[in-house]
Design an enzyme around this catalytic site. Structure first.
Site, PDB file in Angstrom:
ATOM      1  N   CYS A  41       0.812  -1.208   0.000  1.00 34.65           N
ATOM      2  CA  CYS A  41       0.000   0.000   0.000  1.00 34.65           C
ATOM      3  C   CYS A  41       0.854   1.269   0.000  1.00 34.65           C
ATOM      4  CB  CYS A  41      -0.917  -0.009   1.219  1.00 34.65           C
ATOM      5  SG  CYS A  41      -1.843   1.520   1.454  1.00 34.65           S
ATOM      6  N   TYR A 172      -5.353   6.236  -9.176  1.00 38.54           N
ATOM      7  CA  TYR A 172      -6.550   5.473  -8.841  1.00 38.54           C
ATOM      8  C   TYR A 172      -7.759   5.977  -9.621  1.00 38.54           C
ATOM      9  CZ  TYR A 172      -4.127   3.162  -4.977  1.00 38.54           C
ATOM     10  OH  TYR A 172      -3.266   2.394  -4.233  1.00 38.54           O
TER      11      TYR A 172
END
Length: 328
Positions: A41, A172
């Site tokens: 992450c 994203y």
């Protein structure tokens, strides 16, 4: 996901803070808290880097969730018995439910967990790194750098916000767009900002001032994943990072700086994105490339001057239990 096909990140985090004065009820205490991250992450990667740069390994333990998770939450599937050895839980979700049994928001990393109660204190990733740098000052190593110098804070905040909206979150927005219009808009903003960064970093070694700051930490974690994941998986494919001379040299400079590259695990990064995102990659096939050895090639950024740690010093090597495989 909005009706217009645009990806909108849920930023409703647990905003309670661990502070030197304990004003939120959570005082800084060595050994009391556990920082839970996932190597995969980018948001958690920031916290891992700042913890290393500040030398907090001896006072703030590190829990590492594996790269694969389901709809419930990140899991500790890499640990013996599938449980975090300190918290004794299989899913990070359990720590959120101990804080709030009815918790219905995102189960995200990084998360700071109060070990005695097993409750998550905060998962506010942007605030966590600032607090590790400021609120934990009494427990930092000698020579810890100032990543958020007061005289540069307005500029750091401005640059970091631009980077967040268009690059950190921008990849994203490209990857999870569900309409062509939403994708095109995100793609355009991403590359306009990367061109802006390419120009800025062609003239200076670091984003703000002449030392590493919070802004550099925030940009680095996206750049480290760009060619391995975002270029293809998220369709951010105008160019590879390796085709952007200033950004590629800048990213290698940071990667080779203690505290940055030694937190990056490319295998876990790729396993997470390509296996977990079924809607984007339904086969679950993880690509073999790109070759990560280029991260260790000379970058020449020293010619631009700058002092990576300012008046501070580099951190020592990571603890044996936290070492990641070198690029190979």
């Amino acid at each position: 996901m909005a009706g217009d096909g645009e990806f909108h990140r849920d930023q409703k985090y647990l905003a309670t803070r661990i502070t030197a004065d304990g004003r939120d009820g959570w005082p800084v205490e060595p050994g009391r808290y556990r920082l839970v991250i996932a190597r995969a992450c980018p948001w958690a990667n920031r916290a891992a880097i700042v913890r290393r740069l500040m030398g907090l390994e001896g006072v703030l333990s590190l829990g590492i969730a594996g790269p694969i998770h389901d709809d419930r939450s990140w899991s500790f599937h890499l640990d013996p018995g599938g449980k975090d050895p300190v918290l004794g839980i299989e899913l990070l979700q359990e720590a959120f439910f101990r804080r709030d049994p009815g918790y219905s928001r995102g189960i995200t990393v990084p998360a700071l967990v109060d070990v005695p109660t097993g409750q998550v204190v905060t998962n506010d990733f942007a605030r966590i790194t600032l607090d590790l740098g400021q609120e934990w000052a009494a427990h930092q190593r000698d020579g810890a750098p100032d990543l958020y110098p007061e005289r540069l804070r307005d500029e750091i905040d401005d640059v970091a916000e631009k980077v967040f909206q268009d690059v950190n979150d921008g990849v994203y927005k490209c990857g999870f767009a569900s309409t062509q219009e939403a994708y095109d808009k995100a793609y355009r903003r991403l590359w306009e900002r990367l061109d802006w960064l390419e120009d800025r970093l062609g003239r200076r070694r670091y984003l703000v001032g002449d030392t590493i700051t919070e802004a550099d930490v925030r940009l680095f974690t996206t750049l480290a994943r760009f060619d391995a994941v975002y270029h293809g998986h998220f369709k951010c494919n105008r160019q590879k990072l390796t085709e952007l001379p200033a950004l590629w040299a800048y990213a290698r400079d940071l990667f080779q700086t203690p505290g940055f590259g030694d937190t990056i695990d490319f295998a876990q990064i790729k396993a997470h994105y390509y296996v977990v995102h079924h809607a984007i990659n339904p086969t679950g096939i993880v690509p073999r490339g790109p070759d990560p050895r280029g991260w260790l090639t000379p970058h020449g950024r020293e010619d631009l001057g700058g002092r990576p740690f300012g008046d501070g010093t580099p951190p020592g090597p990571p603890p044996e239990s936290e070492r990641v495989p070198p690029p190979a």
